[in-house]
Scaffold this motif. Structure first.
Motif, short mmCIF file in Angstrom:
data_model
loop_
_atom_site.label_atom_id
_atom_site.label_comp_id
_atom_site.label_asym_id
_atom_site.label_seq_id
_atom_site.Cartn_x
_atom_site.Cartn_y
_atom_site.Cartn_z
N PHE A 240 40.50 -128.50 -73.70
CA PHE A 240 41.63 -128.33 -74.61
C PHE A 240 42.83 -128.04 -73.73
O PHE A 240 42.93 -126.96 -73.14
N ALA A 241 43.72 -129.01 -73.59
CA ALA A 241 44.90 -128.85 -72.72
C ALA A 241 46.12 -128.54 -73.58
O ALA A 241 46.42 -129.26 -74.53
N ASP A 242 46.79 -127.47 -73.24
CA ASP A 242 48.01 -127.06 -73.95
C ASP A 242 49.10 -126.93 -72.90
O ASP A 242 48.89 -126.31 -71.86
N LEU A 243 50.26 -127.50 -73.15
CA LEU A 243 51.33 -127.50 -72.16
C LEU A 243 52.05 -126.15 -72.14
O LEU A 243 52.65 -125.75 -73.13
N VAL A 244 52.01 -125.49 -71.02
CA VAL A 244 52.69 -124.21 -70.85
C VAL A 244 54.20 -124.44 -70.85
O VAL A 244 54.70 -125.35 -70.19
N GLY A 245 54.92 -123.66 -71.62
CA GLY A 245 56.38 -123.75 -71.66
C GLY A 245 56.92 -124.83 -72.58
O GLY A 245 58.14 -125.04 -72.63
N PHE A 246 56.04 -125.51 -73.32
CA PHE A 246 56.49 -126.61 -74.17
C PHE A 246 57.42 -126.12 -75.28
O PHE A 246 58.42 -126.76 -75.58
N THR A 247 57.08 -124.99 -75.88
CA THR A 247 57.89 -124.47 -76.98
C THR A 247 59.30 -124.16 -76.49
O THR A 247 60.29 -124.50 -77.15
N LYS A 248 59.42 -123.54 -75.33
CA LYS A 248 60.74 -123.24 -74.76
C LYS A 248 61.48 -124.53 -74.44
O LYS A 248 62.66 -124.67 -74.74
N ALA A 249 60.77 -125.48 -73.84
CA ALA A 249 61.40 -126.76 -73.50
C ALA A 249 61.87 -127.50 -74.75
O ALA A 249 62.91 -128.16 -74.73
N ALA B 231 63.16 -126.31 -77.29
CA ALA B 231 64.44 -125.76 -77.74
C ALA B 231 65.59 -126.27 -76.88
O ALA B 231 66.73 -126.34 -77.34
N ASP B 232 65.29 -126.65 -75.63
CA ASP B 232 66.33 -127.04 -74.69
C ASP B 232 66.51 -128.56 -74.55
O ASP B 232 67.59 -129.01 -74.18
N LEU B 233 65.47 -129.33 -74.84
CA LEU B 233 65.53 -130.77 -74.61
C LEU B 233 65.65 -131.54 -75.93
O LEU B 233 65.19 -131.08 -76.97
N HIS B 234 66.23 -132.70 -75.86
CA HIS B 234 66.39 -133.55 -77.04
C HIS B 234 65.01 -134.04 -77.50
O HIS B 234 64.20 -134.46 -76.68
N PRO B 235 64.74 -134.01 -78.81
CA PRO B 235 63.43 -134.44 -79.32
C PRO B 235 63.02 -135.85 -78.92
O PRO B 235 61.85 -136.12 -78.66
N ASN B 236 63.98 -136.78 -78.87
CA ASN B 236 63.65 -138.15 -78.47
C ASN B 236 63.09 -138.21 -77.06
O ASN B 236 62.19 -138.98 -76.77
N GLY C 131 59.33 -138.58 -77.58
CA GLY C 131 59.34 -140.03 -77.41
C GLY C 131 58.98 -140.49 -76.02
O GLY C 131 58.31 -141.50 -75.85
N LEU C 132 59.43 -139.77 -75.02
CA LEU C 132 59.15 -140.18 -73.65
C LEU C 132 58.12 -139.30 -72.97
O LEU C 132 57.07 -139.76 -72.56
#
Length: 138
Positions: free
Chosen positions: A66-75, A77-82, A86-87
């Motif tokens: 089960f892989a969960d990306l550390v810091g994804f929730t913070k990212a 908030a800072d990065l564009h959803p697309n 998307g990428l």
């Protein structure tokens, strides 16, 4: 006659309220069913509906990742959803999918930024949601 009309009027109001409540309850039930179908494999959902609890299976030689990306929730908030979904997530999960295929593993589910994969479960029957869903559509 006036008393009878009041009783019938009250009964009609109560009936309408109960009817609307039942419709809302059915609508919420359908929403919860949709959520469960999107999260759980169909075989597990059937077992839950039959009242089987807890659902525990013993299988020798199985590994679960089960892989969960550390810091994804913070990212997020800072990065564009697309870009983020998307990428980045698309590319990452595509790379995971290739590794899974290469090593004969089985992707179970992606949920948000989480990726779940199983190894050693192939006993002639697949629990993969994607495989079961595609079989249901053919």
């Amino acid at each position: 006659l006036y008393f009878l009309m009041n009783i019938l009027g009250l009964k009609s109001i109560v009936f309408a309220a109960v009817f609307l409540f039942a419709k809302d309850l059915e609508k919420e039930y359908m929403k919860s069913e949709e959520v469960l179908r999107s999260i759980l494999p169909p075989a597990i959902l059937k077992r839950i509906k039959r009242g089987e609890f807890p659902i525990v299976d013993h299988v020798h030689g199985v590994s679960i990742l089960f892989a969960d990306l550390v810091g994804f929730t913070k990212a997020s908030a800072d990065l564009h959803p697309n870009f983020l979904v998307g990428l980045f997530l698309n590319d990452l999960f595509h790379a995971f999918d290739e590794i899974v295929y290469k090593h004969g593993l089985e992707k179970i589910k992606t949920i948000g930024d989480a990726y779940m994969v199983v190894g050693g479960l192939n006993h002639g029957q697949s629990l993969s949601i994607e495989k079961e869903e595609s079989a249901d559509h053919h």
